[in-house]
Design a protein around this motif. Structure first.
Motif, PDB file in Angstrom:
ATOM      1  N   ASP A 261       0.818  -1.218   0.000  1.00 52.77           N
ATOM      2  CA  ASP A 261       0.000   0.000   0.000  1.00 52.77           C
ATOM      3  C   ASP A 261       0.856   1.273   0.000  1.00 52.77           C
ATOM      4  O   ASP A 261       0.374   2.360   0.311  1.00 52.77           O
ATOM      5  CB  ASP A 261      -1.012  -0.012   1.156  1.00 52.77           C
ATOM      6  CG  ASP A 261      -0.357  -0.227   2.509  1.00 52.77           C
ATOM      7  OD1 ASP A 261       0.829   0.135   2.661  1.00 52.77           O
ATOM      8  OD2 ASP A 261      -1.041  -0.757   3.413  1.00 52.77           O
ATOM      9  N   LEU A 262       2.104   1.118  -0.368  1.00 47.41           N
ATOM     10  CA  LEU A 262       3.008   2.272  -0.468  1.00 47.41           C
ATOM     11  C   LEU A 262       3.590   2.285  -1.893  1.00 47.41           C
ATOM     12  O   LEU A 262       4.700   1.803  -2.129  1.00 47.41           O
ATOM     13  CB  LEU A 262       4.133   2.122   0.565  1.00 47.41           C
ATOM     14  CG  LEU A 262       5.095   3.303   0.699  1.00 47.41           C
ATOM     15  CD1 LEU A 262       4.475   4.432   1.492  1.00 47.41           C
ATOM     16  CD2 LEU A 262       6.400   2.853   1.371  1.00 47.41           C
ATOM     17  N   PRO A 263       2.850   2.830  -2.828  1.00 46.58           N
ATOM     18  CA  PRO A 263       3.219   2.649  -4.241  1.00 46.58           C
ATOM     19  C   PRO A 263       4.588   3.205  -4.620  1.00 46.58           C
ATOM     20  O   PRO A 263       5.239   2.654  -5.507  1.00 46.58           O
ATOM     21  CB  PRO A 263       2.114   3.380  -5.022  1.00 46.58           C
ATOM     22  CG  PRO A 263       1.145   3.873  -4.041  1.00 46.58           C
ATOM     23  CD  PRO A 263       1.611   3.588  -2.653  1.00 46.58           C
ATOM     24  N   LYS A 264       5.045   4.254  -3.964  1.00 43.60           N
ATOM     25  CA  LYS A 264       6.324   4.842  -4.357  1.00 43.60           C
ATOM     26  C   LYS A 264       7.515   3.987  -3.933  1.00 43.60           C
ATOM     27  O   LYS A 264       8.608   4.130  -4.444  1.00 43.60           O
ATOM     28  CB  LYS A 264       6.509   6.228  -3.709  1.00 43.60           C
ATOM     29  CG  LYS A 264       5.575   7.306  -4.222  1.00 43.60           C
ATOM     30  CD  LYS A 264       6.084   8.716  -3.884  1.00 43.60           C
ATOM     31  CE  LYS A 264       6.209   8.979  -2.396  1.00 43.60           C
ATOM     32  NZ  LYS A 264       4.901   9.090  -1.715  1.00 43.60           N
ATOM     33  N   GLY A 265       7.306   3.104  -2.954  1.00 44.41           N
ATOM     34  CA  GLY A 265       8.429   2.349  -2.400  1.00 44.41           C
ATOM     35  C   GLY A 265       9.164   3.144  -1.334  1.00 44.41           C
ATOM     36  O   GLY A 265      10.160   2.705  -0.791  1.00 44.41           O
ATOM     37  N   TYR A 266       8.675   4.312  -1.045  1.00 45.81           N
ATOM     38  CA  TYR A 266       9.218   5.085   0.073  1.00 45.81           C
ATOM     39  C   TYR A 266       8.131   6.010   0.602  1.00 45.81           C
ATOM     40  O   TYR A 266       7.177   6.335  -0.115  1.00 45.81           O
ATOM     41  CB  TYR A 266      10.459   5.899  -0.336  1.00 45.81           C
ATOM     42  CG  TYR A 266      10.216   6.927  -1.428  1.00 45.81           C
ATOM     43  CD1 TYR A 266       9.736   8.200  -1.134  1.00 45.81           C
ATOM     44  CD2 TYR A 266      10.474   6.615  -2.764  1.00 45.81           C
ATOM     45  CE1 TYR A 266       9.512   9.132  -2.137  1.00 45.81           C
ATOM     46  CE2 TYR A 266      10.248   7.543  -3.776  1.00 45.81           C
ATOM     47  CZ  TYR A 266       9.765   8.797  -3.453  1.00 45.81           C
ATOM     48  OH  TYR A 266       9.534   9.721  -4.446  1.00 45.81           O
TER      49      TYR A 266
END
Ligand code: ADP
Ligand code: MG
Ligand code: ZN
Length: 480
Positions: free
Chosen positions: A87-92
Motif C-alpha cells: 500500500d506504499l506505491p512509491k516504495g518510500y
C-alpha cells in the motif's frame, strides 16, 4: 507492579491533520469515500510526478510545536524513508528524519497528589500516510489508496513516562491540544490519533535504560493503558525468572487483551533515509512563525481560567467543562441564553454528560441544541416549571429534539404558582387526612412529607414546591 521495578515509556503518536487536501497533492482527505476515488498520479507514485507541499500542513504542525513549547526549526528537511509495502506505491514514504520542524518541547501532566510532571517532547515532524490493505474481503488482499498522502504529524516523546496512567494522561493532553487547536479531529476509532508505545523496565535506582519493546495498534485511551500494563508485567515476569527482554515489535490484540510479536530486531528495517531531492527545505522564518502564533486559539488552561473568572465557576467545574473542547463550546452556547452559570454547569456536567456516556456519542451528536437547554434553564429560573418537571421535559427533548416551551405547552406542564389555587388544594388534602393532621400536631413532624406527596399528586407535580411548603406550614399552624 513489582515495587522493585520501574517502567520507562516513550510514546510515538501519529495525528492525522484535518487539512482539506493531502500533503503533496490536491486530492481530498475525506474519510469513508469510495475506495481509490481520492487519488492522482502523485498519490500513485507515477514516474515523473512532483510533490508540492501543502502550506497548511506546516502551519498545523508549527501550531502544535508552539503549543507544546517546542523550538521551531527555521529550516527543516523532508526525507525519503525507503521500504516496500503493497500500500506504499512509491516504495518510500516522505517523512522527516534528522531535521524535523519542531524539537525539544514538553507538556505537563498530573502525576498524582496534585503534582505536575513534565513529559519532554523529542521532536514533531510531518509525514505522509500510506494506503490501506484490506485482508478480510475474500481471497485476495485489496488495496485502497485514498489514504496515501494524507498528512500526519508524528509527536515523539522522550522516555519520561513512568506508568500506564501517565501515558494515558499524556495521550489525553495531546488529544486535548490537537482538538483545541482544530488541527486533528481526535477520532481514535477512525485512526485520526494513534499511538505506538516503547516500553522497558529496570530495577529501581538503576540509571541505565532496559531493553525496550514497541507495542503498536492501540486505538483507544483504554487500550493504551491496558497494553502498557500488560507489557510491563510481562517484562518484569521475564526478568524475575532470570530471562532477558528481546527487542521486538508487538501488536496489541484487543480481543485477547495481549500483545503478540509482529517482528523482531533482526527483521527491523534499514530505511536508508536520504533528503528528498524533489522537495525544497521548509523555511519557517520569524514572520511566518509570528503569523502562526497569532492565529493560535485559546488553549485548555486559559479557557479553564476564563471559565472561573467569567462564569464564577469552581476550579473543579471549569476543569471538567474544558477537558473536552466540544463540551466547553456547548456550555458557552448555553450561557449565551441564560446567566444561571452554575445551573448550566450542573446540567452539562450532569444530565448531558450522563446521556453522552450512556449512549456512547460525542457532544457533536447530542440531540438537544444548547439554545434549548438554555431556554429550559431560564424556564426553571422564572418559576414557569419546577426543577423536577424540567427533568421530565429534558427527557422528552432528548427523544424528539423539540424545544422546551413547546413540550411544556403540549403537555400542560406549566407550574402552578397561583397561591389561592394552591391554598385550596392544601385545604382539601388536610381535610381528607384528618388523622395524619392530628399526628402532625401531636409532634410527628415526619408526616409533613406525606402531605407534600399528596399535594404533588393532586397537582401532578406542577405546584411550585416553595409556595406549597409555605402554605402547608401556615395551614397546619392554623389547625393547632
Ligand atoms: P527509533 O529511532 O528506534 O524509533 P527513538 O530514539 O526515536 O528510536 O525512540 C523512539 C521512542 O522510544 C521514543 O519515544 C523514545 O522516548 C522511546 N525509547 C527509547 N529508548 C527507550 C527505552 N529504553 N525504554 C522505553 N522507551 C524508549
Ligand atoms: Mg521511531
Ligand atoms: Zn493525489
Amino acid at each position: 507492579m513489582d515495587s522493585n521495578y520501574e517502567a520507562v515509556i516513550g510514546l510515538e503518536v501519529h495525528a492525522q491533520l484535518s487539512t482539506k487536501t493531502k500533503i503533496f497533492c490536491g486530492c481530498s482527505t475525506e474519510f469513508g469515500e469510495l475506495p481509490n476515488s481520492n487519488i492522482c498520479p502523485v498519490c500513485l507514485g507515477h514516474p515523473g510526478v512532483l510533490p508540492v507541499l501543502n502550506r497548511n500542513v506546516v502551519e498545523y504542525t508549527v501550531l502544535m510545536g508552539l503549543a507544546t513549547n517546542c523550538r521551531i526549526n527555521a529550516g527543516s528537511i523532508f526525507a525519503r524513508k525507503n521500504y516496500f509495502y503493497p500500500d506504499l506505491p512509491k516504495g518510500y514514504q516522505i517523512s522527516q528524519f534528522d531535521k524535523p520542524v519542531c524539537e525539544f518541547g514538553f507538556v505537563e501532566v498530573e502525576a498524582g497528589n496534585k503534582m505536575k510532571k513534565k513529559i519532554h517532547i523529542k521532536r514533531i515532524h510531518m509525514e505522509e500516510d500510506a494506503g490501506k490493505s484490506i485482508h478480510d474481503q475474500g481471497e485476495a488482499t485489496l488495496i485502497d489508496l485514498n489514504r496515501t498522502g494524507v498528512p500526519l504529524m508524528e509527536i515523539v516523546s522522550e522516555p519520561d513516562i513512568s506508568s500506564a496512567q501517565e501515558a494515558y494522561q499524556y495521550m489525553h493532553k495531546l488529544h486535548q491540544l490537537v482538538t483545541y487547536l482544530g488541527i486533528c479531529d481526535g477520532n481514535m476509532e477512525q485512526g485520526s490519533l494513534r499511538c505506538d508505545a516503547n516500553i522497558s523496565v529496570r530495577k529501581k535506582g538503576c540509571m541505565e535504560l532496559g531493553t525496550r519493546t514497541e507495542v503498536k495498534n492501540m486505538n483507544s485511551f483504554r487500550n493504551v493503558e491496558r497494553a502498557i500494563n500488560y507489557e510491563i508485567e510481562r517484562q518484569i515476569d521475564i526478568l524475575e525468572d532470570g530471562g532477558q527482554i528481546v527487542q521486538e515489535t508487538l501488536l496489541w490484540n484487543i480481543d485477547q487483551g495481549k500483545a503478540v510479536p509482529m517482528r523482531g530486531k533482526e527483521e527491523a528495517h534499514d530505511y536508508r533515509y536520504f533528503p528528498d531531492p524533489d522537495l525544497m527545505p521548509v523555511i519557517v522564518g520569524d514572520d511566518w512563525k509570528d503569523e502562526i502564533r497569532i492565529s493560535m486559539p485559546e488553549l485548555p488552561d486559559k479557557k479553564k481560567q476564563r471559565f472561573i473568572d467569567e462564569y464564577n465557576l469552581s476550579l473543579y467545574d471549569a476543569e471538567v467543562l474544558t477537558s473536552n473542547k466540544g463540551i466547553a463550546d456547548y456550555f458557552e452556547e448555553v450561557v449565551k441564553i441564560t446567566d444561571q452559570f452554575k445551573v448550566a454547569s450542573n446540567w452539562v456536567m450532569g444530565d448531558v454528560s450522563a446521556y453522552l456516556n450512556e449512549s456512547k456519542i460525542s457532544i457533536n451528536e447530542f440531540p438537544v441544541a444548547p439554545m434549548d437547554l438554555g431556554k429550559l434553564i431560564t424556564l426553571i429560573h422564572k418559576n414557569v416549571i419546577s426543577g423536577k418537571i424540567a427533568k421530565e421535559v429534558f427527557a422528552d427533548m432528548l427523544v424528539n429534539g423539540k424545544n422546551p416551551e413547546l413540550i411544556i405547552k403540549e403537555k400542560n406542564l406549566v407550574q402552578i404558582t397561583d397561591t389561592s389555587e394552591i391554598e385550596k388544594i392544601v385545604e382539601s388534602v388536610l381535610d381528607k387526612n384528618s388523622s395524619q393532621v392530628e399526628q402532625y400536631l401531636s409532634g410527628k413532624e415526619k408526616v409533613f412529607g406525606f402531605f407534600i406527596g399528596q399535594i404533588m399528586r393532586e397537582t401532578k407535580g406542577k405546584a411550585n414546591p416553595k409556595i406549597v411548603n409555605e402554605i402547608l406550614k401556615e395551614k397546619l399552624n392554623q389547625r393547632k
